[in-house]
Design an enzyme around this catalytic site. Structure first.
Site, short mmCIF file in Angstrom:
data_model
loop_
_atom_site.label_atom_id
_atom_site.label_comp_id
_atom_site.label_asym_id
_atom_site.label_seq_id
_atom_site.Cartn_x
_atom_site.Cartn_y
_atom_site.Cartn_z
N LEU A 1 34.83 27.73 34.21
CA LEU A 1 34.81 26.41 34.88
C LEU A 1 35.43 25.36 34.19
CD1 LEU A 1 31.18 26.42 36.42
CD2 LEU A 1 33.11 26.91 37.50
N LYS A 47 23.08 25.20 33.92
CA LYS A 47 24.12 25.76 33.13
C LYS A 47 23.64 26.69 31.99
CE LYS A 47 29.00 25.49 31.49
NZ LYS A 47 28.77 26.51 30.34
#
Ligand code: IVH
Length: 659
Positions: free
Chosen positions: A82, A113
């Protein structure tokens, strides 16, 4: 279907259900013992009928054959990473781009995350076929046997799985498991891990799956790559239904403000979690829109990682000071120029041991990088050699204990240096506890609290002081009445008759466990004979190697230890051996291996009971092992025992044998 086959299937279902309830739902419905019984029955059944054993059987979680190096794992679709956002402006820009393509407001899913290692899991007809790391996004490493040992990764899916399914998620290590792992590695003289992520990622890449299993990795699923669901939110629900653990803190965010709120909240709350997170992942909920947003260069435009402020800072290492732990370990600590890390002023940090300092070439005066991971003690990661002026000094561990001045022992190959003085104040508490424990002098009433009271008040400065206690000195100890004082003194007096072996064990000499103590006591007969023996002579005893012999010799060389022994004798403590118990007991000729934590007995107590009954305890499982006694959190020994078909006992089973 044969009867055995039907039974195996039923056992597998029960075990899978129990695993799911235990690891995923955190709501176990059967006891550990019941679970063990199911697993044992299945293992036996599969041993008897190998054709019943399938790769997805719960018995195959540990002990799978060691993989030769890893094969390639080709991803059916690229496994992307990402783009990062570090400011709220960047998040706004991300949202704006998405809204432009959508032509309307965009809804998101916010996820934590998790700081671990991304893996892909490939299921065929509901059964885990392969698992791989991300690698370069196209080809990763095939780490299937290792991933099979991760208990929260389902080997078989629940609820009508599709014939092809690919799930992705993060393998990680809980902070508590990380601390435990590092403590154990420190004890064993192995390099410690800088953070849970390194430990997790190293764990997944072990060549021996039993070593992966021992690391106790965890897993969260966050992406259903195939088959696709209409929304990310549905994917997460579907993953849950299939039996995957999904992080409970995921949230839907109908507006960007909700996203910003989620990010701010979790940045502030991250320390409350038992796993490390390094940010928030924001994903477009609508999969059709995600498809349209596509990928720009290498990063998807339908998701972004908001990274929290780093909890790393650089500062000056002003000095290295050494403190003495309760077990006598010398712990080097960094004195730092105070620095702000994630809102906390950090002035000191751990440096673990001299090997850590040497291997990372950390010098006094260096500019160093320091990290603080939540509630974990800050640690020095390493120096910035480019900042050196030439005035930096290398550190040397002192040769004498900074607290009491006795010799420091640093056996080759070991990470920790230790103070060798039994009377070192820093160690007294721990030694008193060990001395009075059940396997040693067995002094009831001298437990954790009392030992602390006595050592804190200076009433007990070494173990010999235990025999100087009297009604007068004990009267000042809070929460002790006349009765408990009398009973403690009675127990102290009674402990004088425990005999040489238990005394020797109670002295807490490094490497001298209950069994070694019995051997030495039986061979030498008196404490003086042992104290006078040199390492060569000690090594003539069965099972005493150079390591143990060296440690015993060093212990008795210390003048402070000799004084303690003389005082014990003077107090009337028995220092000679009752006749050595011959191996004629109920367990004569039987070899045991212990693994894990037993509910009641310590490892030393169990050893003593076994040895007293004529049995032998060894450290590793082989075909000569008769029984493995397994407790909580057993290590790879259990797996090995299962593989060799060795009988496995729990504590109750051991007690039955002893009777
Ligand atoms: S989604 C294309 N969700 O962060 C999107 N990733 O920099 C794939 N990670 O490689 C990743 N928690 O290792 C996603 N809830 C989460 C995550 C997560 C941690 C990791 C993952 C990935 C990296 C992205």
């Amino acid at each position: 279907m044969s009867r055995a086959e039907a039974r195996a299937q039923s056992l597998r279902e029960q075990i899978e259900e129990a695993n799911y309830r235990y690891y995923v739902l955190d709501q176990p419905e059967i006891t550990d013992a019941e679970f063990d019984a199911l697993l044992r029955e299945l293992t036996e059944l599969e041993n008897k009928h190998p054709q019943l054993r399938s790769a997805d059987s719960p018995t195959q979680r540990v002990g799978a054959a060691a993989s030769e190096r890893f094969g390639a794992y080709e991803h059916a679709r690229p496994m992307l990473s990402l783009a990062n956002a570090t400011t709220l402006e960047e998040l706004r820009a991300f949202d704006e781009r998405a809204r432009k393509v959508a032509g309307a407001a965009v809804e998101y899913v916010c996820e934590l995350k998790i700081d671990g290692l991304a893996v892909a899991l490939d299921y065929r007809d509901g059964s885990l076929l392969r698992g791989g790391t991300r690698g370069d996004g196209r080809v990763g490493e095939d780490v299937t046997s290792n991933l099979r040992t991760v208990k929260t990764i389902p080997l078989r899916l629940r609820e009508g799985p599709p014939s092809f399914l690919e799930a992705r998620g993060e393998v990680y290590l809980r902070k508590s498991d990380f601390e435990r792992l590092n403590r154990a590695r420190e004890r064993e003289g192995l390099a410690v891990f800088a953070n849970p992520r390194n430990a997790a990622s190293g764990g997944v890449r072990q060549l021996d799956p039993a070593l992966t299993a021992a690391r106790r990795l965890s897993f969260f699923a966050y992406q259903l790559a195939l088959p696709e669901a209409p929304t990310q939110w549905d994917s997460l629900q579907r993953l849950r239904d299939l039996g995957f653990p999904v992080n409970p803190n995921v949230e839907r965010a109908p507006e960007l403000d909700d996203v910003l709120g989620y990010c701010a909240r979790w940045e502030a709350q991250r320390d409350e979690l038992d796993y490390e997170i390094d940010g928030v992942v924001i994903k477009v909920d609508d999969m059709a829109l995600a498809q349209r947003l596509g990928v720009a260069s290498r990063d998807p435009r339908w998701a972004i990682a908001f990274k929290f402020k780093p909890r790393e800072a650089r500062t000056k290492l002003v000095d290295i000071v050494v403190s003495v732990g309760r077990t006598g370990t010398l712990n080097p600590n960094a004195v730092l120029q105070p620095v702000q890390i994630g809102g906390v002023t950090v002035k000191s940090a751990t440096l673990h041991n001299q090997d850590y300092i040497a291997n990372n070439d950390i010098r006094i005066g260096d500019t160093v990088v320091v990290t603080r991971a939540g509630d974990v003690i800050p640690r020095v990661v390493g120096p910035l050699p480019g900042e050196r002026t030439g005035k930096e000094r290398r550190f040397r561990m002192p040769a004498r204990c900074p607290v009491c001045g006795s010799d420091v022992d640093h056996p080759p190959g070991e990470a920790m240096s230790r103070c060798t003085n039994a009377a070192c104040p820093a160690q007294v508490y721990e030694r008193v506890r060990h001395f009075s424990s059940r396997g040693a002098m067995d002094i009831e009433g001298l437990g954790d609290v009392m030992a602390q009271q006595l050592t804190e008040r200076g009433l007990v400065r070494d173990i010999a002081d235990v025999y100087c206690l009297d009604e007068e000195s004990l009267a000042g100890v809070p929460r002790t009445g006349k009765k408990s004082i009398e009973s403690l003194l009675r127990n102290v007096a009674a402990s004088k008759q425990r005999g040489l072996a238990r005394l020797l064990y109670g002295l807490g000499i490094r490497f001298v466990g209950a069994q070694t103590a019995q051997i030495l006591a039986g061979d030498f007969g008196t404490i003086d004979a042992i104290a006078e023996a040199d390492a060569d002579l000690l090594q003539r005893s069965e099972g005493i190697g150079p390591e143990v012999a060296g440690s015993v010799e060093l212990f008795f060389k210390q003048p402070a230890n000799r004084v303690v022994i003389a005082r014990l004798k003077q107090a009337g403590v028995q220092t000679s051996a009752p006749k050595r118990a011959r191996a004629t007991g109920a367990l004569a000729g039987t070899t045991f291996v212990l693994t894990g934590t037993l509910p009641q007995l310590t490892r030393d107590e169990a050893t003593e009971l076994i040895v007293a009954a004529g049995g032998k305890v060894t450290g590793s499982v082989s075909k000569n092992t008769d029984y493995v006694v397994a407790g909580d959190e057993p290590g790879s020994k259990l797996a090995k025992a299962e593989a060799l078909g060795i009988e496995i006992l729990d504590e109750a089973g051991l007690r039955r044998l002893l009777r």
